[in-house]
Scaffold this motif. Structure first.
Motif, mmCIF file in Angstrom:
data_model
loop_
_atom_site.group_PDB
_atom_site.id
_atom_site.type_symbol
_atom_site.label_atom_id
_atom_site.label_comp_id
_atom_site.label_asym_id
_atom_site.label_seq_id
_atom_site.Cartn_x
_atom_site.Cartn_y
_atom_site.Cartn_z
ATOM 1 N N ASN A 295 56.912 45.610 38.943
ATOM 2 C CA ASN A 295 57.394 44.275 38.587
ATOM 3 C C ASN A 295 56.471 43.557 37.607
ATOM 4 O O ASN A 295 56.668 42.386 37.311
ATOM 5 N N MET A 296 55.467 44.256 37.112
ATOM 6 C CA MET A 296 54.576 43.690 36.097
ATOM 7 C C MET A 296 54.989 44.230 34.729
ATOM 8 O O MET A 296 55.422 45.376 34.621
ATOM 9 N N ARG B 228 48.668 54.906 32.864
ATOM 10 C CA ARG B 228 49.848 55.752 32.583
ATOM 11 C C ARG B 228 51.132 54.934 32.702
ATOM 12 O O ARG B 228 52.073 55.121 31.927
ATOM 13 N N ILE B 229 51.194 54.026 33.657
ATOM 14 C CA ILE B 229 52.366 53.162 33.819
ATOM 15 C C ILE B 229 52.582 52.317 32.561
ATOM 16 O O ILE B 229 53.709 52.148 32.101
ATOM 17 N N VAL B 230 51.505 51.792 32.001
ATOM 18 C CA VAL B 230 51.620 51.018 30.753
ATOM 19 C C VAL B 230 52.290 51.879 29.686
ATOM 20 O O VAL B 230 53.219 51.435 29.003
ATOM 21 N N ASN C 104 47.248 47.628 40.548
ATOM 22 C CA ASN C 104 46.860 48.771 39.710
ATOM 23 C C ASN C 104 48.025 49.720 39.504
ATOM 24 O O ASN C 104 48.099 50.408 38.490
ATOM 25 N N TRP C 105 48.949 49.741 40.461
ATOM 26 C CA TRP C 105 50.131 50.597 40.379
ATOM 27 C C TRP C 105 51.334 49.837 39.800
ATOM 28 O O TRP C 105 52.464 50.299 39.869
ATOM 29 N N GLY C 106 51.087 48.642 39.254
ATOM 30 C CA GLY C 106 52.130 47.916 38.537
ATOM 31 C C GLY C 106 52.980 46.981 39.363
ATOM 32 O O GLY C 106 53.971 46.451 38.872
ATOM 33 N N HIS C 107 52.604 46.758 40.627
ATOM 34 C CA HIS C 107 53.397 45.883 41.487
ATOM 35 C C HIS C 107 52.527 44.738 42.008
ATOM 36 O O HIS C 107 51.542 44.968 42.701
ATOM 37 N N ASP C 108 52.922 43.530 41.672
ATOM 38 C CA ASP C 108 52.232 42.338 42.202
ATOM 39 C C ASP C 108 53.081 41.739 43.308
ATOM 40 O O ASP C 108 54.138 41.160 43.035
ATOM 41 N N LYS D 242 46.317 43.671 30.896
ATOM 42 C CA LYS D 242 45.341 42.595 31.113
ATOM 43 C C LYS D 242 44.669 42.754 32.477
ATOM 44 O O LYS D 242 43.449 42.628 32.611
ATOM 45 N N TRP D 243 45.462 43.044 33.515
ATOM 46 C CA TRP D 243 44.935 43.223 34.864
ATOM 47 C C TRP D 243 43.934 44.375 34.923
ATOM 48 O O TRP D 243 42.874 44.273 35.542
ATOM 49 N N LEU D 244 44.264 45.483 34.283
ATOM 50 C CA LEU D 244 43.414 46.675 34.357
ATOM 51 C C LEU D 244 42.031 46.456 33.738
ATOM 52 O O LEU D 244 41.107 47.211 34.013
ATOM 53 N N LYS D 245 41.866 45.410 32.944
ATOM 54 C CA LYS D 245 40.571 45.097 32.327
ATOM 55 C C LYS D 245 39.672 44.263 33.243
ATOM 56 O O LYS D 245 38.512 44.031 32.918
#
Length: 115
Positions: free
Chosen positions: A22-23, A57-59, A107-111, A30-33
């Motif tokens: 959902n990101m 990889r998700i990005v 980190n897995w793309g879900h907030d 931005k989060w991964l930094k």
């Protein structure tokens, strides 16, 4: 697998992946930094955590057209869907805003805090 079955599998995997992630690509990049992102997860040999690498990889996957997805991409997308589903089921009680549980999911793309 026939071309029609592969197309159906790709569509199903894409749909479930987009539901789990959902990101946006920009939000995730931005989060991964952040230090918080790097603070969680299983690290092999002191290197990058599995979830952090998955986030990168998700990005890339979010920037990929469905027609260009390969078998490895689809396999990773299914892995993401499974991880998010399992992790959501382990939600700790109380406020989760600043918790490793949330950071790992992000980190897995879900907030989980995102409406």
């Amino acid at each position: 697998m026939s071309p029609v079955a592969k197309d159906e599998d790709t569509e199903d995997t894409w749909s479930r992946f987009r539901d789990a992630v959902n990101m946006t690509a920009g939000e995730l990049e931005k989060w991964l930094k952040t230090d918080e992102s790097r603070s969680v997860g299983q690290k092999t040999d002191g290197g990058e955590a599995t979830g952090h690498a998955s986030g990168r990889r998700i990005v890339d996957l979010l920037h990929t057209k469905r027609a260009d997805l390969g078998d490895d991409d689809l396999a990773h997308m299914r892995k993401v869907v499974g991880y998010v589903k399992r992790h959501l089921a382990q939600r700790p009680p109380g406020d989760v805003e600043d918790t490793p549980w949330r950071y790992s999911l992000m980190n897995w793309g879900h907030d989980p805090e995102k409406a």
